[in-house]
Design an enzyme around this catalytic site. Structure first.
Site, mmCIF file in Angstrom:
data_model
loop_
_atom_site.group_PDB
_atom_site.id
_atom_site.type_symbol
_atom_site.label_atom_id
_atom_site.label_comp_id
_atom_site.label_asym_id
_atom_site.label_seq_id
_atom_site.Cartn_x
_atom_site.Cartn_y
_atom_site.Cartn_z
ATOM 1 N N MET A 1 124.782 6.873 20.580
ATOM 2 C CA MET A 1 124.496 6.938 19.140
ATOM 3 C C MET A 1 124.430 8.410 18.793
ATOM 4 S SD MET A 1 121.786 3.805 19.111
ATOM 5 C CE MET A 1 121.579 3.967 20.885
ATOM 6 N N MET B 1 125.906 -4.127 16.189
ATOM 7 C CA MET B 1 124.473 -3.838 16.094
ATOM 8 C C MET B 1 123.813 -4.889 15.218
ATOM 9 S SD MET B 1 123.892 -1.153 17.941
ATOM 10 C CE MET B 1 122.149 -1.117 17.523
ATOM 11 N N SER C 1 117.782 -2.845 27.867
ATOM 12 C CA SER C 1 117.861 -1.469 27.367
ATOM 13 C C SER C 1 116.667 -0.675 27.864
ATOM 14 C CB SER C 1 117.866 -1.461 25.838
ATOM 15 O OG SER C 1 117.567 -0.149 25.386
ATOM 16 N N ASP D 1 123.269 -6.025 20.037
ATOM 17 C CA ASP D 1 122.208 -5.087 20.386
ATOM 18 C C ASP D 1 121.237 -4.976 19.226
ATOM 19 O OD1 ASP D 1 120.690 -2.954 21.291
ATOM 20 O OD2 ASP D 1 122.356 -1.530 21.383
ATOM 21 N N HIS E 1 125.462 3.513 25.719
ATOM 22 C CA HIS E 1 125.638 3.346 24.275
ATOM 23 C C HIS E 1 125.318 4.669 23.593
ATOM 24 C CE1 HIS E 1 123.971 1.202 20.391
ATOM 25 N NE2 HIS E 1 125.096 1.847 20.166
ATOM 26 N N HIS F 1 121.490 -0.998 30.139
ATOM 27 C CA HIS F 1 121.944 -0.472 28.853
ATOM 28 C C HIS F 1 121.197 0.836 28.587
ATOM 29 C CE1 HIS F 1 123.653 -0.888 24.773
ATOM 30 N NE2 HIS F 1 122.496 -0.422 24.332
ATOM 31 N N MET G 1 120.700 9.020 22.047
ATOM 32 C CA MET G 1 120.534 9.345 20.617
ATOM 33 C C MET G 1 120.385 10.845 20.440
ATOM 34 S SD MET G 1 117.737 6.479 19.632
ATOM 35 C CE MET G 1 117.962 4.750 20.071
ATOM 36 N N ASP H 1 120.610 3.913 26.081
ATOM 37 C CA ASP H 1 120.732 4.321 24.679
ATOM 38 C C ASP H 1 120.594 5.825 24.543
ATOM 39 O OD1 ASP H 1 121.083 1.876 23.149
ATOM 40 O OD2 ASP H 1 119.100 1.317 23.908
HETATM 41 C C1 DX5 Z 1 118.718 0.541 19.104
HETATM 42 C C2 DX5 Z 1 119.246 0.493 20.519
HETATM 43 C C3 DX5 Z 1 118.915 -0.756 21.217
HETATM 44 C C4 DX5 Z 1 117.447 -1.016 21.389
HETATM 45 C C5 DX5 Z 1 117.240 -2.487 21.472
HETATM 46 O O1 DX5 Z 1 119.226 1.648 18.448
HETATM 47 O O2 DX5 Z 1 120.651 0.637 20.518
HETATM 48 O O3 DX5 Z 1 119.588 -0.847 22.456
HETATM 49 O O4 DX5 Z 1 116.904 -0.409 22.509
HETATM 50 O O5 DX5 Z 1 115.883 -2.742 21.511
HETATM 51 P P1 DX5 Z 1 115.286 -4.165 21.135
HETATM 52 O O6 DX5 Z 1 115.892 -5.158 22.050
HETATM 53 O O7 DX5 Z 1 113.831 -3.974 21.342
HETATM 54 O O8 DX5 Z 1 115.659 -4.421 19.695
HETATM 55 ZN ZN ZN Z 2 121.847 0.166 22.409
#
Ligand code: DX5
Ligand code: ZN
Length: 226
Positions: free
Chosen positions: A67, A138, A7, A176, A65, A32, A36, A34
């Site tokens: 969010m 998650m 990620s 994740d 991904h 990956h 947000m 993320d």
């Molecule tokens: C959290 C993200 C993850 C995050 C994982 O909301 O969706 O992808 O980056 O990070 P680690 O592996 O550090 O928990």
């Molecule tokens: Zn993620």
């Protein structure tokens, strides 16, 4: 075959192309990404322009991904920006809009996934299960990297794998949050085959060693004492 998906949330955004080149050289399978929006989760990260820039920099599989609230508004734009797979949360939209978003992603020739937060039962995915390329469980509350793995999600992963085996056996199962060489054997044993790892990869100076450690850990029997 286990896939490792670092990620970039834990990468240095000031040198993102170099960071992605490093995980490619390290043998990672996916990038990956993320996304947000500060509404669905209490954090803001990156969006469509960064996916577009990444697409211009790498041939790696972009696992995006989302969010974000009401993702059906944006899934098409993420496809057009170059995502290979678009994943969004079942909690974030109305059922008819989730179905429309799934169709839109598939209509653009991309893979589609639905994600569940830790307190959402896997059963909410049932109406969509036969349409998915991947499901995401998650293993932390979404929003931040570097959180501790929630071992109470293991039965859910196992149950969802069993359900998918009946309804859609080719469907991948991604996890994740808090995945590292200690927790990887647990999730793989429970049925996950795509492992997201942020801090366990980008938190280490040697990304090849980090990816290799995850791969090795995925091949060993679990130690439930962690
Ligand atoms: C959290 C993200 C993850 C995050 C994982 O909301 O969706 O992808 O980056 O990070 P680690 O592996 O550090 O928990
Ligand atoms: Zn993620």
């Amino acid at each position: 075959m286990i896939k490792i998906a670092p990620s970039i949330l834990s990468a240095d955004f000031g040198k993102l192309a170099a960071e992605v080149a490093e995980i490619r050289a390290a043998g990672a399978d996916y990038v990956h990404v993320d996304v947000m929006d500060g509404l669905f989760v209490p954090n803001i990260s990156i969006g469509i322009p960064v996916v577009k820039s990444l697409r211009g920099e790498t041939d790696m599989f972009l696992d995006v991904h989302l969010m974000i609230d009401r993702p059906h508004r944006y899934v098409g734009a993420f496809c057009d920006a170059g995502a290979d797979l678009v994943c969004f949360h079942v909690e974030a939209d109305e059922p008819q809009d989730l179905l429309a978003a799934i169709d839109e992603v598939k209509g653009r020739g991309k893979k589609v996934a639905l994600a569940v937060k830790p307190r959402t039962p896997a059963s909410v995915l049932l109406p969509y299960a036969d349409k998915l390329d991947m499901a995401l469980v998650m293993t932390v509350e979404p929003g931040f990297g570097g959180q501790s793995f929630m071992a109470d999600q293991l039965p859910k992963i196992r149950g969802l794998r069993a359900l998918l085996d009946q309804m859609n056996p080719g469907c991948d199962l991604e996890v994740d949050g808090g995945i590292d060489p200690n927790t990887a054997p647990l999730v793989v044993d429970a049925g996950a085959n795509v492992l997201v790892a942020g801090s366990a990869v980008f938190g280490r100076a040697d990304r090849s060693a980090a990816v290799e450690a995850l791969r090795m850990a995925s091949a060993v029997r679990p130690n439930y004492d962690v």
